[in-house]
Enzyme design. Structure first.
Site, mmCIF file in Angstrom:
data_model
loop_
_atom_site.group_PDB
_atom_site.id
_atom_site.type_symbol
_atom_site.label_atom_id
_atom_site.label_comp_id
_atom_site.label_asym_id
_atom_site.label_seq_id
_atom_site.Cartn_x
_atom_site.Cartn_y
_atom_site.Cartn_z
ATOM 1 N N CYS A 91 0.835 -1.206 0.000
ATOM 2 C CA CYS A 91 0.000 0.000 0.000
ATOM 3 C C CYS A 91 0.866 1.252 0.000
ATOM 4 C CB CYS A 91 -0.923 -0.005 1.213
ATOM 5 S SG CYS A 91 -1.992 1.458 1.327
ATOM 6 N N CYS A 122 -6.002 -2.359 6.791
ATOM 7 C CA CYS A 122 -7.078 -1.375 6.651
ATOM 8 C C CYS A 122 -8.375 -1.986 6.156
ATOM 9 C CB CYS A 122 -6.631 -0.243 5.733
ATOM 10 S SG CYS A 122 -6.044 -0.766 4.119
#
Length: 405
Positions: free
Chosen positions: A101, A219
């Site tokens: 990410c 997340c």
């Protein structure tokens, strides 16, 4: 006097990015906030906090006195991060999506978006630092190279990624795939501070999220049980759990749902050998030691320090080096997982983007799919994805031997 920049800050709704934005504004920079929405499949569920995070980011921007924009990177995240996450799990490995990410979203898609907004720099709330040095000597210089002759195009300057000064919060491990071009545009305002000081500043400023709990986990999974989430995307394929003697001691629900070193959720108790003494090692906890994809077998061993859990060397691939080239072979230190002490080792580059690490002391539960990250003191050199390991350096004591027995 330090140059002032137009800086776009990634506001996550957390306290670290909020204090980062505040510090930059106090330093005289022109600051704009961006809230990145990276996941939207669970909007409205009890596990998805993105709406609350956005409200917190907007409240922070209001208190600090900056504009904030809501940007949706969910499509890019699904293509570049989540798809790779699933591929790795289906292959029996344990990936680290936070690293991907950072490389693909926060310091690529977000960076590109910020540059389109006219930013000169971006900033995040990561606990790390960037240092600019002369490429030939390693001597610290100004970020534009002005203390060295003719570095106006950056040719004589190299950017180092350094650990955050708070050893308990250092996040350089997650940032090790950042490139020279990305680091040249990046600021980490809280990297020089301990977390306690960041919390104190947030309370002093009156930020609405000063006491907000730090986010944990991945997340897109949030606080939900991991197996429950993975079940939505990966089919279960039950199979045997075997011990080091090749005995079947239980059944797993699918190899993708386990990771090396895992202790909880195995569903097996002590297995006592015939004639074993009471109170012996048969009551020690079980740990996942191997995943045999070809035979759909999970291997478990008893005792934290079992030889199958200790690895003197590893091989990694898909390496990324902060300097743009691999370091010289030799002695350095490495982490094979986050929150691990630096382990002394020797590194040997392989052809292509691979390398081998040999450790002074065997490392515990080295896990394919995780990252091996190399350090020279406080400087993060880069790293690669762990491909293989060999317990005790001797496969005669591994599952292959147990199967042959």
């Amino acid at each position: 006097m330090a140059a002032k920049h137009r800086v776009v800050v990634g506001l996550s709704g957390g306290v670290d990015s909020a204090v980062s934005a505040y510090l930059l504004k106090q330093q005289g920079h022109e600051v704009v906030g961006i809230f990145m929405k990276n996941w939207e499949d669970d909007d409205g569920s009890e596990y998805c906090s993105s709406r609350q995070d956005w409200l917190d980011a907007a409240s922070v921007a209001d208190v600090i006195g900056i504009d904030v924009e809501h940007v949706n990177f969910a499509a890019e995240y699904k293509d570049r991060v989540f798809a790779e996450f699933l591929r790795e799990y289906q292959a029996g490995r344990t990936p680290n999506p936070d690293i991907l990410c950072n490389a693909e979203i926060k310091f690529k898609a977000f960076l590109d978006h910020a540059m389109r907004l006219g930013a000169e720099k971006i900033a995040t709330g990561h606990y790390a630092r960037v240092r600019c040095v002369a490429a030939d000597t390693g001597e610290p210089v100004g970020s534009d190279g002005t203390s060295r002759a003719s570095a106006r195009d950056g040719a004589g300057v190299r950017h180092q990624l350094l650990k955050g000064l708070d050893p308990l919060k250092d996040q350089s491990y997650f940032l090790h795939r950042l490139t020279q071009a990305q680091l040249a545009k990046t600021m980490f305002p809280v990297g020089e501070l301990p977390k306690t000081e960041v919390r104190r500043l947030a309370a002093e400023i009156g930020l609405p999220n000063a006491k907000k709990k730090d986010s944990t986990g991945i997340c897109f999974i949030g606080e939900r049980p991991f197996r429950e989430f993975l079940n939505r995307y990966i089919a279960s394929a039950p199979g045997p759990i075997k011990d080091e003697r090749g005995r079947t001691i239980g059944e797993h629900v699918g190899l993708s749902f386990y990771t090396l070193g895992q202790r909880q959720g195995l569903g097996i108790g002590g297995v006592r050998a015939k004639g074993a003494q009471k109170g012996g090692s048969e009551h020690e906890p079980w740990f996942v030691a191997r995943k045999d994809i070809a035979r759909n077998t999970l291997w478990a061993v008893q005792g934290h320090d079992h030889p199958w859990l200790l690895t003197p060397r590893l091989r990694a691939h898909d390496a990324s080096w902060v300097a743009g080239e691999p370091p010289t072979a030799g002695a350095m230190a490495a982490k094979t997982r986050y929150r691990q002490a630096d382990a002394p080792c020797a590194m040997e580059p392989l052809g292509g983007a691979g390398f081998v690490l040999r450790f002074e002391q065997p490392q515990w539960a080295v896990t394919p799919g995780q990252s091996a990250v190399l350090y020279d003191g406080e400087v993060c050199l880069g790293g690669g994805v762990i491909l293989t390991e060999a317990a005790s350096g001797d496969e005669a004591y591994g599952p292959a031997a147990a199967l042959a027995a």
